[in-house]
Design a protein around this motif. Sequence first.
Motif, short mmCIF file in Angstrom:
data_model
loop_
_atom_site.label_atom_id
_atom_site.label_comp_id
_atom_site.label_asym_id
_atom_site.label_seq_id
_atom_site.Cartn_x
_atom_site.Cartn_y
_atom_site.Cartn_z
N ASP A 202 -24.53 110.88 19.71
CA ASP A 202 -23.99 109.85 19.05
C ASP A 202 -24.13 108.59 19.69
OD1 ASP A 202 -22.79 111.72 17.15
OD2 ASP A 202 -20.99 112.12 18.46
N GLY A 203 -24.97 108.70 20.80
CA GLY A 203 -25.24 107.33 21.48
C GLY A 203 -24.11 106.90 22.34
N LEU A 204 -23.22 107.93 22.62
CA LEU A 204 -22.15 107.51 23.67
C LEU A 204 -22.39 107.96 25.06
CD1 LEU A 204 -19.08 108.51 21.43
CD2 LEU A 204 -20.05 106.28 21.65
N PHE A 205 -22.29 106.93 25.90
CA PHE A 205 -22.36 107.35 27.48
C PHE A 205 -21.00 107.21 27.89
CE2 PHE A 205 -23.16 105.73 31.76
CZ PHE A 205 -23.68 106.82 32.38
N HIS A 206 -20.56 108.38 28.65
CA HIS A 206 -19.23 108.29 29.36
C HIS A 206 -19.54 108.44 30.94
CE1 HIS A 206 -18.30 110.14 25.41
NE2 HIS A 206 -17.24 109.87 25.47
N TYR A 207 -18.45 107.90 31.43
CA TYR A 207 -18.50 107.76 33.11
C TYR A 207 -17.29 107.96 33.89
CZ TYR A 207 -17.32 102.96 31.63
OH TYR A 207 -16.73 102.03 31.10
N LEU A 208 -17.37 108.18 35.13
CA LEU A 208 -16.03 108.47 35.60
C LEU A 208 -15.46 107.05 36.26
CD1 LEU A 208 -16.95 111.76 37.58
CD2 LEU A 208 -15.48 111.60 35.61
N CYS A 209 -14.07 106.90 36.09
CA CYS A 209 -13.69 105.68 36.75
C CYS A 209 -12.10 105.86 37.40
CB CYS A 209 -13.82 104.32 35.54
SG CYS A 209 -12.52 104.50 34.33
N LEU A 210 -11.91 104.91 38.34
CA LEU A 210 -10.63 104.86 38.95
C LEU A 210 -9.85 103.85 38.27
CD1 LEU A 210 -9.61 106.80 41.17
CD2 LEU A 210 -9.97 105.11 42.82
N ARG A 211 -8.28 104.33 37.82
CA ARG A 211 -7.73 103.19 37.01
C ARG A 211 -6.11 103.57 37.70
NH1 ARG A 211 -10.11 99.39 34.69
NH2 ARG A 211 -8.45 99.24 33.09
#
Length: 515
Positions: free
Chosen positions: A253-262
């Motif tokens: 689907d062209g989606l790129f996920h990543y890890l982030c600190l919030r």
Amino acid sequence: MRSAIFSYNNHVRNKKQENNLNCEVLNVFNPTDAGTHTDMIHIEIPDTKTLVEKNDGTSRYIAYNMEINGWKHASVRFSHLYEFSELIRTKFGKKYKGPEFPSKKLFKLDAKSIEDRRIKIKKYFQALVQHPEIARHYLVEKQLLGFQVDSYRATSTNVSVDIYLGDGEKIQIKCNVGCNTSDVMKLIAEKLGFSTVEHLQWNFGLFIARSRDSIVSYSISPDTFDPLIVRLLRNFEAPYISLSTVNQKSFGDGLFHYLCLRKLIWDPKAEDVLLDNEQIVDLLYRQATQEMKLGHFGELKFEQESKLKTHKNDKIQFLRTCQQIPHYSYEKLGECSGDYPKAGMVSSIKIGHRQLVIKFTDDIGITTESIFRATRIRVWRLSKVVDDISFQFEYLRSKDNFEWITLNTPHAILLSLLLQSIGTEILYEHNNLSIEQQIAKEKESKGMFVEVDPTPVQPPRDPRKPIIILQNAVENTDPLGVMEHYRNYNRMFTTISDQIPTRDEATGNITNDDL
């Protein structure tokens, strides 16, 4: 003080509305059911798949696909699930009350028998999460993590994990592929120079996020870093595997996920007691400056903008200035549809300041933000229609006037987790618990008993100051009886029925004068 009574007529009206929804109620929650923001919500066994044995590469077996909190978790063979059920029976005995796990069979199952077994496994797990003392236990977390690691079939043991901070800066940690969320958070704390890992774990969360726009991009620019969080990671999963799994599924689907600190701090004033920690200040400052740069603070007054520019190099004063800005400290969760203010309305939602905000534009082009305060949400539930999960909450509009509001959003489960986090913040703030005491309380709920000095490390709260700032609140320790409202909640309960909860504890001390 008179009690607010949930009228019978209103209850009947809500039951009729529920029957018309034609949906399956998955879970129902009170705002502070478990007293911790790390509770699980929902386990689903949607289907099965045929896999090949790792050892010989030819033998086949049936695996049961497991989803947790709406995301693919693992594909697990029956024998491993059966061993899990035996562990539960041995460890908890009669504490578990619900459908029995399906028994072993000596003969090969046909398609109908496999489907029957899947349904029984599903009912078993959905009953299991009705028991918080079981579902929260560290042994259960360990077993679920094992399912995920075994299912992933990693080709490498040691991996590198990229983590994005609040301003888009990337840090990299090295860990075992099966390190769970807590292990990864410890490595992040070490990387960032935290002396006490609990300060990071309690005030920040590790999220899976993606870009807000639809442009396909596999690189992240700090200049435009604006994460749309989609998932809060938990200790029963390995962040590296969870991220890899979702990216494998979304790649087409062209989606790129990543890890982030919030941050997981829901009242800007709650940040004040943390500003003596250099590492926390740095993380809060990074996120705040990025949100200001992206325009998430809204239109600033001249004096506010001047102060922010003046204190740009003074992190603490900059954050204190941010705390005075109404649009500071929200997580924007994107668009949804629902029945508020009318059926079919498309709106956007954000959460922060211990409240949920729904923003919509009416038929004549007027944009409005409606605020729903966490302390007036009596109960919420997750409901499933076909494959979509909706978030529904019952809100106290005025005395004796409750309203059910439905939001059809892919962030339904995330929204539930964040509301749990808000409830935890309110309770622990009121009880004046230190970070160490909060972590100890969570570990105790997981069966990991520790000894902690019971004396609060922070000075007692000034009783003249309100605990929670609410509209029309007076200078009173507890203007709406909020803490009594929270304490009165029972533990988590889960239902797979079409019944509406008929509970009144949430608003027992609210009167017209308060509202």
